[in-house]
Structure formats: structure tokens, C-alpha cells
Design a protein around this motif. Structure first.
Motif, PDB file in Angstrom:
ATOM      1  N   SER A  57       0.816  -1.221   0.000  1.00 42.90           N
ATOM      2  CA  SER A  57       0.000   0.000   0.000  1.00 42.90           C
ATOM      3  C   SER A  57       0.843   1.262   0.000  1.00 42.90           C
ATOM      4  O   SER A  57       0.502   2.251  -0.634  1.00 42.90           O
ATOM      5  N   HIS A  58       1.961   1.246   0.735  1.00 43.14           N
ATOM      6  CA  HIS A  58       2.892   2.380   0.754  1.00 43.14           C
ATOM      7  C   HIS A  58       4.179   1.946   1.441  1.00 43.14           C
ATOM      8  O   HIS A  58       4.235   0.857   2.018  1.00 43.14           O
ATOM      9  N   GLU A  59       5.208   2.794   1.390  1.00 43.28           N
ATOM     10  CA  GLU A  59       6.559   2.348   1.718  1.00 43.28           C
ATOM     11  C   GLU A  59       6.925   2.417   3.202  1.00 43.28           C
ATOM     12  O   GLU A  59       8.073   2.141   3.563  1.00 43.28           O
ATOM     13  N   HIS A  60       5.994   2.782   4.088  1.00 38.94           N
ATOM     14  CA  HIS A  60       6.360   2.827   5.516  1.00 38.94           C
ATOM     15  C   HIS A  60       6.713   1.423   6.007  1.00 38.94           C
ATOM     16  O   HIS A  60       6.111   0.436   5.581  1.00 38.94           O
ATOM     17  N   SER A  61       7.684   1.374   6.939  1.00 40.71           N
ATOM     18  CA  SER A  61       8.254   0.067   7.295  1.00 40.71           C
ATOM     19  C   SER A  61       7.230  -0.875   7.914  1.00 40.71           C
ATOM     20  O   SER A  61       7.356  -2.097   7.776  1.00 40.71           O
ATOM     21  N   SER A 122      -5.033   9.586   1.194  1.00 45.10           N
ATOM     22  CA  SER A 122      -4.122  10.665   1.605  1.00 45.10           C
ATOM     23  C   SER A 122      -3.372  10.257   2.864  1.00 45.10           C
ATOM     24  O   SER A 122      -3.953   9.954   3.895  1.00 45.10           O
ATOM     25  N   HIS A 123      -2.042  10.207   2.749  1.00 49.44           N
ATOM     26  CA  HIS A 123      -1.179   9.780   3.840  1.00 49.44           C
ATOM     27  C   HIS A 123       0.205  10.319   3.507  1.00 49.44           C
ATOM     28  O   HIS A 123       0.491  10.590   2.339  1.00 49.44           O
ATOM     29  N   ASP A 124       1.067  10.456   4.519  1.00 46.44           N
ATOM     30  CA  ASP A 124       2.366  11.082   4.237  1.00 46.44           C
ATOM     31  C   ASP A 124       3.380  10.078   3.682  1.00 46.44           C
ATOM     32  O   ASP A 124       4.390   9.783   4.303  1.00 46.44           O
TER      33      ASP A 124
HETATM   34 ZN   LIG Z   1       1.905   4.694   6.955  1.00 45.46          ZN
END
Ligand SMILES: [Zn+2]
Ligand SMILES: [Zn+2]
Length: 266
Positions: A57-61, A122-124
Motif C-alpha cells: 500500500s505504501h513504503e512505511h516500514s 491521503s497519507h504522508d
Molecule cells: Zn503509513
């Protein structure tokens, strides 16, 4: 056609969800260690070498931690959009070229019987998405890590049999807690995380859009606890004359254990 679904874990210490039909077994995010994911798959009787892909979904660990190792160990393709690949490539370690799969946000693609739509949230992060997976009969959506929920997202989620939705924090607990000011601002912003209250209000709309089960997910360890999330949501639903277990089922994904395993036969 049967679809199995469960959350292997959800929270800031790691997110990983499992969905499978007769032909495909897919992970959505792989934010625990490779070993932890293997163990949890074992609990539900799934061999990791049978996985046909990992969607990111996104690159956060907390969403990618074990993705590289699983891909290398079991030769599993990883699917993400360009922005997420750019953000995570250096963290994953080397991935075989054949296993680098790029999808486009807001464009559906097929995996076996599943039509998968990655939709914008929308997320950082570089290019975060939620996922809708539909096999022509059963629809499951996973939407965590979003600062606010838009009408477009609600439309994508409509008519789902099950939605995994973030219920990250209690606003008062977050404000009164010990997080540094910048982090509180980040979490509360439109690019942060969804509060219990925002989640409850979203569920009101989702019930009207024919969503049948909502699994609360990505609960903060420091600024929330399961009973508080459930109570907040229950009171918002009852204010809107929505009856739990009749109009909608509310369930929970846990940080430290596998959720209920759903089996949809349609
Ligand atoms: Zn995240
Ligand atoms: Zn996260």
C-alpha cells in the motif's frame, strides 16, 4: 467460489493481511518480519511458497518490513505503484527483476480471478493506496493509513462484503499523551491517521453504501485500545440508528494475533 480472508496483524508494529481463492493467495502488505509472517501463515495452514504476490500500500516500514525477504526466500512477486517502489526499493534489498511488478494507481489489474483496484488515499507517503479485491461475487477492501476519508474512497469501498478500515487513535488520548507536538500534528493532519471518531462517521456512510462487515485496524498502541475504539464507534452508530450485528458487523484486527478467518462462499 470461495474466498478466505484474515488479518495476520495490524498496527504500527506491522500490517499484513491475507486473501485467497482457489487459484491465488495474496498478501496485502508485509510489515512484520519474514519469520513472523511465515509463522502466522502457518497458523492458518498456508505455505508461503504458495503465495502468488504481495501487494504494497505504501513504503512505511510497518507495511514492507518482511516483503523483501519473503520475495527472495520464496520467489514471490511484489506489486506496488511507481511512487511506492521509489520509496521502498532501497529498504527491501535486492529483488529479482521478474518479481518487481508495477501497477498504476486508480487502474484495475487482474490476478487470477481477482480484479484489484488500487485507489488513492491521503497519507504522508509517496503514493499511498487502498485496495479493493473483487472476484465477481465477493468484494474485500483494505484501507488503513489515511488522514481523512473522501467520498471517492467511500465509493470504491461501497458494496463490500468486508472492509478493513483504520481506527487509529482516540483524539483526546493522542492530545493528552506524550507524543512530541510535531508527531501529534502529523497524526491529526489530513495526511496522518484516521481517528476512532472519523472511522465511526465513515462507517455510518458505508452502511448506507451496503458494506456488510467492517474490521477495525491499525489501532495505535499508545493512543487507543480496542474497547475504546469499539465503544466510540458503537455510540456513533447508535446515534445514527444503526444496529450492530443487524445492519453491519464490526470486527477487529489485532497487533499481536491473527484475526477471525473469514470464508465467503458465493
Ligand atoms: Zn503509513
Ligand atoms: Zn501503517
Amino acid at each position: 467460489m470461495t474466498i478466505n480472508f484474515c488479518s495476520l496483524a495490524s498496527g504500527s508494529s506491522g500490517n499484513c493481511h491475507f486473501i485467497a481463492d482457489d487459484s491465488n493467495s495474496i498478501l496485502i502488505d508485509a510489515g512484520l518480519s519474514g519469520k513472523q509472517i511465515q509463522l502466522k501463515l502457518g497458523e492458518i495452514g498456508v505455505e508461503p511458497q504458495k503465495l502468488s504476490g504481495i501487494l504494497i500500500s505504501h513504503e512505511h516500514s510497518d507495511h514492507i518490513h518482511g516483503a523483501g525477504i519473503l520475495s527472495r526466500r520464496f520467489n514471490i512477486p511484489i506489486f506496488a505503484n511507481k511512487g511506492t517502489w521509489e520509496g521502498m526499493e532501497h529498504k527491501l534489498g535486492s529483488i529479482k527483476e521478474d518479481n518487481i511488478k508495477i501497477f498504476e494507481t486508480n487502474k484495475p489489474f487482474e490476478m487470477g480471478n481477482f480484479s484489484i483496484l488500487p485507489y488513492e488515499i491521503s497519507h504522508d507517503a509517496n503514493e499511498p493506496v487502498g485496495f479493493s479485491l473483487f472476484n465477481g461475487r465477493t468484494k474485500i477492501c483494505i484501507t488503513t493509513d489515511l488522514g481523512h476519508i473522501t467520498d471517492e474512497i467511500k465509493d470504491h469501498i461501497s458494496d463490500s462484503d468486508l472492509v478493513v478500515l483504520e481506527s487509529n487513535h482516540d483524539i483526546e488520548m493522542l492530545k493528552a499523551g506524550g507524543y512530541p507536538y510535531y508527531l501529534k500534528r502529523r497524526i491529526l493532519s489530513d495526511f496522518g491517521h484516521l481517528s476512532n471518531e472519523a472511522c465511526g462517521n465513515a462507517i455510518v456512510d458505508l452502511v448506507n453504501k451496503n458494506v456488510k462487515t467492517v474490521m477495525l485496524a491499525h489501532l495505535s498502541k499508545d493512543n487507543n485500545f480496542p474497547e475504546l475504539a469499539i465503544e466510540t464507534i458503537k455510540s456513533i452508530l447508535s446515534m445514527n440508528e444503526i444496529v450492530i450485528n443487524k445492519d453491519v458487523m464490526i470486527d477487529m484486527a489485532f497487533r499481536d494475533r491473527v484475526s477471525h478467518l473469514y470464508r465467503f462462499c458465493k
